[in-house]
Design a protein around this motif. Sequence first.
Motif, short mmCIF file in Angstrom:
data_model
loop_
_atom_site.label_atom_id
_atom_site.label_comp_id
_atom_site.label_asym_id
_atom_site.label_seq_id
_atom_site.Cartn_x
_atom_site.Cartn_y
_atom_site.Cartn_z
N ASP A 167 40.93 38.29 51.71
CA ASP A 167 42.03 39.25 52.00
C ASP A 167 43.38 38.90 52.22
N LEU A 168 44.16 39.81 52.42
CA LEU A 168 45.82 39.60 52.46
C LEU A 168 45.93 38.92 53.53
N ASP A 169 45.26 39.11 54.74
CA ASP A 169 45.65 38.34 56.25
C ASP A 169 45.19 36.91 55.83
N SER A 170 44.44 36.34 54.98
CA SER A 170 43.93 35.09 55.01
C SER A 170 44.75 34.18 53.91
N VAL A 171 45.71 34.75 53.20
CA VAL A 171 46.54 34.06 52.03
C VAL A 171 47.13 33.02 52.40
N ARG A 172 47.87 32.88 53.51
CA ARG A 172 48.55 31.94 54.23
C ARG A 172 47.61 30.73 54.64
N GLY A 173 46.70 31.06 55.19
CA GLY A 173 45.67 30.24 55.65
C GLY A 173 44.91 29.61 54.79
N LYS A 219 43.46 20.77 47.12
CA LYS A 219 43.34 21.79 46.12
C LYS A 219 44.61 22.19 45.74
N ASP A 220 44.72 22.50 44.47
CA ASP A 220 45.83 23.54 44.06
C ASP A 220 45.51 24.87 44.20
N VAL A 221 45.95 25.75 45.25
CA VAL A 221 45.51 27.01 45.33
C VAL A 221 46.27 28.16 44.58
N HIS A 222 46.02 28.99 43.92
CA HIS A 222 46.55 29.88 43.30
C HIS A 222 45.91 31.46 43.70
N PHE A 223 46.60 32.51 43.54
CA PHE A 223 46.05 33.91 44.06
C PHE A 223 46.14 34.83 42.87
N ILE A 224 45.13 35.76 43.03
CA ILE A 224 45.12 36.78 42.01
C ILE A 224 45.49 38.24 42.95
N PHE A 225 46.24 38.88 42.74
CA PHE A 225 46.59 40.05 43.52
C PHE A 225 46.12 41.31 42.76
N CYS A 226 45.09 41.89 43.10
CA CYS A 226 44.79 43.32 42.27
C CYS A 226 45.87 44.37 42.80
N LYS A 227 46.42 44.65 41.95
CA LYS A 227 47.51 45.79 42.67
C LYS A 227 46.61 47.09 42.72
N PRO A 228 46.84 47.83 43.73
CA PRO A 228 46.06 49.17 43.77
C PRO A 228 46.76 50.27 43.25
N GLN A 229 45.72 51.07 42.47
CA GLN A 229 45.89 52.30 42.36
C GLN A 229 45.42 53.42 43.20
N ARG A 230 46.03 54.27 43.59
CA ARG A 230 45.43 55.28 44.62
C ARG A 230 44.00 55.91 44.25
N GLU A 231 44.02 56.52 43.22
CA GLU A 231 43.04 57.24 42.59
C GLU A 231 41.94 56.35 42.11
N THR A 232 42.15 55.01 41.57
CA THR A 232 40.94 54.19 41.39
C THR A 232 40.30 53.85 42.52
N VAL A 233 41.13 53.39 43.79
CA VAL A 233 40.59 52.89 44.95
C VAL A 233 39.94 54.03 45.48
N GLU A 234 40.47 55.25 45.59
CA GLU A 234 39.98 56.46 46.17
C GLU A 234 38.40 56.31 45.77
N ARG A 235 38.19 56.43 44.24
CA ARG A 235 36.87 56.88 43.66
C ARG A 235 35.93 55.97 43.99
N ALA A 236 36.43 54.56 44.25
CA ALA A 236 35.48 53.50 44.71
C ALA A 236 35.12 53.65 46.14
N LEU A 237 35.95 53.90 46.91
CA LEU A 237 35.76 54.08 48.36
C LEU A 237 34.71 55.21 48.73
N PRO A 244 59.17 30.85 48.14
CA PRO A 244 59.12 29.73 46.94
C PRO A 244 57.52 29.10 46.87
N ASP A 245 57.15 28.99 48.12
CA ASP A 245 55.76 28.12 48.10
C ASP A 245 54.66 29.30 47.43
N PHE A 246 55.08 30.45 47.66
CA PHE A 246 54.00 31.29 47.08
C PHE A 246 54.02 32.24 45.92
#
Length: 231
Positions: free
Chosen positions: A117-123, A141-159, A191-193
């Motif tokens: 989750d977003l709050d754990s990224v820095r850790g 470890k070489d750590v990289h992140f994939i951010f899934c950019k939200p779209q309201r309609e898609t997220v609402e349907r999943a919820l 610059p680190d992120f």
Amino acid sequence: MKRLLENFKSFINEENDNSNMVIAIFGPTGTGKTTIKKYFVQKGWREIKSHTTRPERTEELAEDPKQGEYKYYRDPQEFDDLHSRGEMFNVRGYYGHKYGTLAEEFSMPGKSVMMTDLDSVRGLRQVSGMGLGNISESATKDVHFIFCKPQRETVERALRTRGKDSEERVDMLPEEIESHMIKVRQLKTDPDFGPRIHEVVCLPKDLDENKIPDQIVNLEKKLSLIARNSG
């Protein structure tokens, strides 16, 4: 003959692959994190599973109640005991439940993928280049992140396909999405992120897993190459 050569080349690359990378996928609920994680696992990335005190969702039920497809399910006392012994890393609370990852997972060689989750990224970024609990300082470890950019309609349907708290979550959706976008923009100026955050569009819940979008296919290839070159 051509296919045999390609398969042999793939085998040689895997045998000589000294990759030591972790990909952490994050974004609001219902943005396609699980679909992306499954694709990376299919391509040879080792999965790092979360541990949680929350009960399984209907779609997560498995024969073994301790180990679902997505997470290990822990009794709250068992979870707390692991945490108090320093064996659980990246512990955080979310909607009344606890989540974390076993520290030993990060000492394993090779390329790995996990959801967070977003709050754990820095850790998680701190795993790169430093010792952590019982992790050797050499096991960086070489750590990289994939951010899934939200779209309201898609997220609402999943919820709306989930449990009884879904309506409350839907009401809070605009605030949650805005919060994610603000924090990610802040991270990308660091610059680190910035170079380590790879943004992808939200994937629909009913996406055919055999029809993964090109952006995900190309990103996996890109990250595999980075992992191999940094190993």
